[in-house]
Design an enzyme around this catalytic site. Structure first.
Site, short mmCIF file in Angstrom:
data_model
loop_
_atom_site.label_atom_id
_atom_site.label_comp_id
_atom_site.label_asym_id
_atom_site.label_seq_id
_atom_site.Cartn_x
_atom_site.Cartn_y
_atom_site.Cartn_z
N VAL A 43 0.76 -1.43 -0.08
CA VAL A 43 -0.32 0.03 -0.13
C VAL A 43 0.82 1.31 0.06
O VAL A 43 1.85 1.28 0.71
CB VAL A 43 -0.79 0.04 1.37
CG1 VAL A 43 -1.85 1.26 1.09
CG2 VAL A 43 -1.70 -1.37 1.40
N ASP A 154 -10.24 -11.58 8.93
CA ASP A 154 -8.75 -11.53 9.01
C ASP A 154 -8.83 -10.23 9.81
O ASP A 154 -8.12 -9.24 9.86
CB ASP A 154 -8.21 -11.32 7.93
CG ASP A 154 -6.53 -11.16 8.09
OD1 ASP A 154 -6.09 -11.74 9.21
OD2 ASP A 154 -6.13 -10.93 7.10
P1 AMP Z 1 -3.80 -4.47 3.70
O1 AMP Z 1 -3.05 -5.19 2.68
O2 AMP Z 1 -5.10 -3.88 3.36
O3 AMP Z 1 -3.92 -5.17 4.92
O4 AMP Z 1 -2.81 -3.12 3.92
C1 AMP Z 1 -1.68 -3.35 4.64
C2 AMP Z 1 -1.29 -1.98 5.53
O5 AMP Z 1 -1.52 -0.81 4.48
C3 AMP Z 1 -2.47 -1.98 6.53
O6 AMP Z 1 -1.93 -2.29 7.67
C4 AMP Z 1 -2.32 -0.34 6.88
O7 AMP Z 1 -1.32 -0.03 7.77
C5 AMP Z 1 -2.00 0.35 5.46
N1 AMP Z 1 -3.21 0.61 4.73
C6 AMP Z 1 -4.12 -0.18 4.06
N2 AMP Z 1 -5.10 0.42 3.39
C7 AMP Z 1 -4.93 2.03 4.05
C8 AMP Z 1 -5.65 3.42 3.83
N3 AMP Z 1 -6.89 3.43 3.28
N4 AMP Z 1 -4.95 4.32 4.43
C9 AMP Z 1 -3.97 4.25 5.16
N5 AMP Z 1 -3.29 3.24 5.34
C10 AMP Z 1 -3.72 1.99 4.86
#
Ligand code: AMP
Length: 368
Positions: A43, A154
Site C-alpha cells: 500500500v 482477518d
Molecule cells: P492491507 O493489505 O489492506 O492489510 O494493508 C496493509 C497496510 O497498509 C495496513 O496495515 C495499513 O497500515 C495500510 N493501509 C491499508 N489501507 C490503508 C488506507 N486506506 N489508508 C492508510 N493506510 C492503509
C-alpha cells in the site's frame, strides 16, 4: 544544507521507485510514500493530481494468476464496491496493469492516518473512553457487514485504520466471505490456505479455525474483536502463539479443555492428538488472564466475546447493547446493508478460473 539536499534526493528516489513499482506513470496518481505491506499486496500513499487529494493505493500483485488469488481479489472488490458505512474503508477508484503473472489490480482508497496497531504500541494513553470508542466503531462496522452475511475473517489491529480524530474504519477485505458455505471441499482447500498464509494473524484466529472445525460463521470476527479489545486493555496480545500448535496450547491453558461437543467437531487427527497430549486443563480466571487491568464491565464484555464455543459468543448487535459502551453510543442511523453484495459474493464461490478473470476484468472496467 548538504543534509537537506541528500534527504530530498532520497525522497525523490523513493517516489520514483513507487512510480515504477506501482506503474503509476499512465495514471492520474503520483506515489508519495510506501505505507504498508499486507499478505497479498503493498500500500502506498499517493496524490490524485486531478484533485490534489491524498489517497491510499493498494497493489494486489498477480491478482488473476490462480483461482484462489482471483477469487480473493474479486471478493475484496465486491465488498468494497457495494458496502458503504462510516466504519468501513472507502473505495474511490480501481484500475489494473499487466504484471509479470497476469493482472495486477490497484484499489484506490480514502487515506487513513494510521492503524490501531500503531496506537496500541505507542505511548498514547488508552483510557476506557478511548477503548470503548474504538470498540464501538469496530462493532458498528461488523454489525453492518454481518447483516449481509459476510465475515471479515482477518480482523487484527493493523487492519483497523484510524485517524487522529479517533475515527476508525475496518480495512482489508481480502479474506472476507459469505458465511454460508455450500461446497465443503472448497472450504477445506481455503482452510489450509488460510492456515499456511495467515500466520501473522494467529493471535486473533478463532478456535473453530485453529482447531479445524468446518463450521465457520460470522462469529470468528467476534472472537477476533474480543482479542483486540483485550489487547487495547493489556497493551500486548492476549494470546500470542508463534505457530498453530503453540496457539492451541495457549488457548487450552487459559480457557480450559474444550467441551465434548466442541471436541467432537474437530476434523483434524493431529489436533485431536495435540489435545490429548496437553491433557485436561481448568480454565483460568479472566481477572488473572487480563492481569487485573480491566474494569468489571470491560471484563464481562471480553468474556462474552472470547468464548471457546462459537455458539456461545455474543453477536455484534448484542455486544453493542452492552453497558460498557453506554457512554460512547450514539443514536443509531444504521444503514441497511445492500442485498446485491450477498448475491455477488455467493456467485464467486462457484466460478471457474476463466469466469473469475472475466468478472474481475469487467468489474474493474465498469467502475465509475
Ligand atoms: P492491507 O493489505 O489492506 O492489510 O494493508 C496493509 C497496510 O497498509 C495496513 O496495515 C495499513 O497500515 C495500510 N493501509 C491499508 N489501507 C490503508 C488506507 N486506506 N489508508 C492508510 N493506510 C492503509
Amino acid at each position: 544544507m548538504a543534509g537537506l539536499n541528500r534527504d530530498r534526493m532520497l525522497t525523490d528516489l523513493a517516489k520514483r521507485k513507487l512510480q515504477i513499482e506501482f506503474k503509476l506513470d499512465t495514471s492520474p496518481y503520483e506515489g508519495v510514500v510506501a505505507i504498508g505491506v499486507g499478505a497479498f499486496g503493498t500500500v502506498c500513499e499517493a496524490i490524485d493530481q486531478r484533485t490534489d487529494a491524498r489517497v491510499a493505493i493498494k497493489k494486489i500483485v498477480h491478482a488473476s494468476a490462480t483461482s484462489t488469488l482471483a477469487r480473493r481479489t474479486l471478493r475484496e472488490v465486491y465488498v468494497l464496491r457495494h458496502i458503504h458505512h462510516d466504519n468501513l474503508v472507502i473505495l474511490l477508484d480501481m484500475f489494473q496493469n499487466r504484471g509479470s503473472l497476469g493482472t495486477d489490480v490497484y484499489l484506490v482508497m480514502e487515506l487513513m492516518e494510521g492503524n490501531l496497531d500503531y496506537v496500541i504500541r505507542s505511548n498514547q494513553i488508552m483510557d476506557n473512553n478511548l477503548i470503548a470508542f474504538f470498540l464501538y466503531q469496530i462493532l458498528r462496522g461488523l454489525r453492518y457487514l454481518h447483516k449481509a452475511g459476510i465475515a471479515h475473517r482477518d480482523l487484527k489491529p493493523s487492519n483497523l485504520l484510524v485517524n487522529s480524530d479517533c475515527h476508525l474504519r475496518i480495512g482489508d477485505f481480502g479474506m472476507a466471505k459469505l458465511s454460508q458455505i455450500d461446497e465443503f471441499n472448497e472450504e477445506v482447500e481455503e482452510h489450509s490456505f488460510y492456515m499456511t498464509q495467515q500466520i501473522a494473524t494467529l493471535p486473533y484466529r478463532a478456535p473453530e479455525l485453529l482447531f479445524s472445525i468446518p463450521e465457520h460463521s460470522m462469529n470468528v470476527d467476534i472472537w477476533a474483536t474480543g482479542c483486540i479489545f483485550a489487547e487495547m486493555v493489556l497493551r500486548h496480545e492476549l494470546f500470542a502463539g508463534h505457530n498453530v500448535s503453540s496457539q492451541i496450547k495457549i488457548l487450552v491453558m487459559n480457557m480450559g479443555t474444550p467441551s465434548v461437543r466442541f471436541k467432537e467437531m474437530i476434523t483434524s487427527r493431529e489436533t485431536r492428538w495435540l489435545l490429548e497430549d496437553i491433557g485436561s486443563m481448568e480454565a483460568r480466571q479472566w481477572n488473572d488472564i487480563l492481569e487485573h487491568q480491566a474494569t468489571p464491565e470491560a471484563q464481562n464484555l471480553i468474556e462474552l466475546m472470547v468464548q471457546l464455543n462459537p455458539w456461545e459468543r455474543v453477536n455484534a448487535e448484542m455486544a453493542l447493547n452492552h453497558p460498557y459502551l453506554r457512554n460512547v453510543k450514539r443514536h443509531d442511523d444504521e444503514k441497511i446493508c445492500p442485498f446485491k453484495v450477498k448475491m455477488d459474493m455467493a456467485a464467486v464461490d462457484n466460478m471457474s478460473h476463466e469466469e473469475l478473470i472475466e468478472t474481475l476484468s469487467s468489474e474493474l472496467s465498469s467502475f465509475v
